[in-house]
Design a protein around this motif. Structure first.
Motif, mmCIF file in Angstrom:
data_model
loop_
_atom_site.group_PDB
_atom_site.id
_atom_site.type_symbol
_atom_site.label_atom_id
_atom_site.label_comp_id
_atom_site.label_asym_id
_atom_site.label_seq_id
_atom_site.Cartn_x
_atom_site.Cartn_y
_atom_site.Cartn_z
ATOM 1 N N ILE A 153 0.832 16.294 50.667
ATOM 2 C CA ILE A 153 0.162 17.226 51.573
ATOM 3 C C ILE A 153 0.855 18.568 51.371
ATOM 4 O O ILE A 153 2.005 18.738 51.759
ATOM 5 C CB ILE A 153 0.258 16.750 53.032
ATOM 6 N N PRO A 154 0.184 19.521 50.705
ATOM 7 C CA PRO A 154 0.863 20.781 50.355
ATOM 8 C C PRO A 154 1.071 21.675 51.569
ATOM 9 O O PRO A 154 0.381 21.557 52.581
ATOM 10 C CB PRO A 154 -0.095 21.429 49.351
ATOM 11 N N GLY A 155 2.020 22.570 51.422
ATOM 12 C CA GLY A 155 2.303 23.547 52.470
ATOM 13 C C GLY A 155 2.103 24.958 51.954
ATOM 14 O O GLY A 155 1.660 25.172 50.827
ATOM 15 N N LYS A 156 2.447 25.906 52.788
ATOM 16 C CA LYS A 156 2.251 27.321 52.466
ATOM 17 C C LYS A 156 3.261 27.836 51.456
ATOM 18 O O LYS A 156 3.058 28.868 50.845
ATOM 19 C CB LYS A 156 2.355 28.149 53.744
ATOM 20 N N GLY A 157 4.355 27.164 51.302
ATOM 21 C CA GLY A 157 5.414 27.646 50.422
ATOM 22 C C GLY A 157 6.477 28.364 51.233
ATOM 23 O O GLY A 157 6.201 28.981 52.253
ATOM 24 N N GLN A 158 7.675 28.253 50.790
ATOM 25 C CA GLN A 158 8.816 28.875 51.475
ATOM 26 C C GLN A 158 8.707 30.389 51.406
ATOM 27 O O GLN A 158 8.235 30.941 50.421
ATOM 28 C CB GLN A 158 10.092 28.410 50.793
ATOM 29 N N ARG A 159 9.128 31.059 52.468
ATOM 30 C CA ARG A 159 9.142 32.523 52.477
ATOM 31 C C ARG A 159 10.450 33.012 51.871
ATOM 32 O O ARG A 159 11.537 32.541 52.214
ATOM 33 C CB ARG A 159 9.065 33.078 53.909
ATOM 34 N N ASP A 160 10.343 33.967 50.962
ATOM 35 C CA ASP A 160 11.539 34.621 50.436
ATOM 36 C C ASP A 160 12.125 35.511 51.532
ATOM 37 O O ASP A 160 11.410 35.943 52.444
ATOM 38 C CB ASP A 160 11.198 35.461 49.208
ATOM 39 N N GLN A 161 13.406 35.770 51.430
ATOM 40 C CA GLN A 161 14.099 36.597 52.415
ATOM 41 C C GLN A 161 14.841 37.722 51.698
ATOM 42 O O GLN A 161 15.498 37.482 50.687
ATOM 43 C CB GLN A 161 15.126 35.758 53.195
ATOM 44 N N ALA A 162 14.738 38.933 52.234
ATOM 45 C CA ALA A 162 15.505 40.071 51.724
ATOM 46 C C ALA A 162 16.572 40.401 52.756
ATOM 47 O O ALA A 162 16.284 40.519 53.950
ATOM 48 C CB ALA A 162 14.584 41.268 51.499
ATOM 49 N N GLU A 163 17.780 40.507 52.295
ATOM 50 C CA GLU A 163 18.882 40.773 53.218
ATOM 51 C C GLU A 163 18.857 42.231 53.672
ATOM 52 O O GLU A 163 18.688 43.148 52.876
ATOM 53 C CB GLU A 163 20.224 40.455 52.571
ATOM 54 N N VAL A 167 14.860 39.930 56.468
ATOM 55 C CA VAL A 167 13.455 40.152 56.758
ATOM 56 C C VAL A 167 12.662 39.259 55.802
ATOM 57 O O VAL A 167 13.031 39.111 54.627
ATOM 58 C CB VAL A 167 13.063 41.644 56.613
ATOM 59 N N SER A 168 11.612 38.631 56.326
ATOM 60 C CA SER A 168 10.777 37.773 55.481
ATOM 61 C C SER A 168 9.922 38.610 54.555
ATOM 62 O O SER A 168 9.398 39.657 54.942
ATOM 63 C CB SER A 168 9.876 36.897 56.348
ATOM 64 N N THR A 169 9.786 38.154 53.317
ATOM 65 C CA THR A 169 8.955 38.856 52.345
ATOM 66 C C THR A 169 7.841 37.920 51.885
ATOM 67 O O THR A 169 7.157 37.339 52.706
ATOM 68 C CB THR A 169 9.800 39.376 51.168
#
Length: 151
Positions: free
Chosen positions: A34-44, A58-60
């Motif tokens: 069951i697929p998901g949206k994918g992990q959110r990258d984060q910028a410090e 902050v989420s990118t």
């Protein structure tokens, strides 16, 4: 509402793929996640006065979410031809994954995907040939109650 979480099996699960816009049920599907949206990258965004000596972020972008659908391989079948065509083009196609509970479809995930790869499997002396189609999520909705095709 009372919790009713009980173990179940995937019997009667379904995977549908656009041909390219009309959904077609893939035959002989053996498994899919069951697929998901994918992990959110984060910028410090940490700075010299970040509160409590903690790093800040902050989420990118969403990272790509890829998943495999495994099925019995039957070269030149309608399912085989559709998957081979989908892997050879760059068309974003609709997809529907049906999630069963004790053999009864109860939920579905509607998404759009690109087929990244299609492997027809291995011919061997005493095993079943299994094909694997790899998809990349383009858009994905929430898990919702099942709606029968045409319903």
């Amino acid at each position: 509402m009372a919790e009713t979480q009980e173990a179940s099996v995937g019997y009667m699960g379904e995977a549908w793929l656009g041909n390219p816009t009309t959904l077609y049920e893939l035959n002989q599907v053996k498994s899919f996640p069951i697929p998901g949206k994918g992990q959110r990258d984060q910028a410090e965004t940490t700075h010299l006065k970040s509160p409590n000596w903690r790093r800040e972020y902050v989420s990118t972008f969403h990272a790509d979410s890829d998943f495999d659908v495994v099925l019995n391989s039957r070269p030149l079948s309608t399912t085989d031809t559709l998957l081979d065509t989908a892997a050879g083009d760059d068309v974003v196609r609709p997809m529907k994954l049906v999630i069963p509970e004790n053999g009864v479809p109860v939920a579905q995930v509607d998404l759009t995907v690109r087929c990244l790869n299609y492997e027809r499997g291995e011919v061997n002396i005493d095993g079943v040939m299994e094909a694997t189609a790899t998809f990349r999520v383009v858009t994905i909705g929430a898990i919702v109650p099942y709606v029968a095709p045409g319903g």
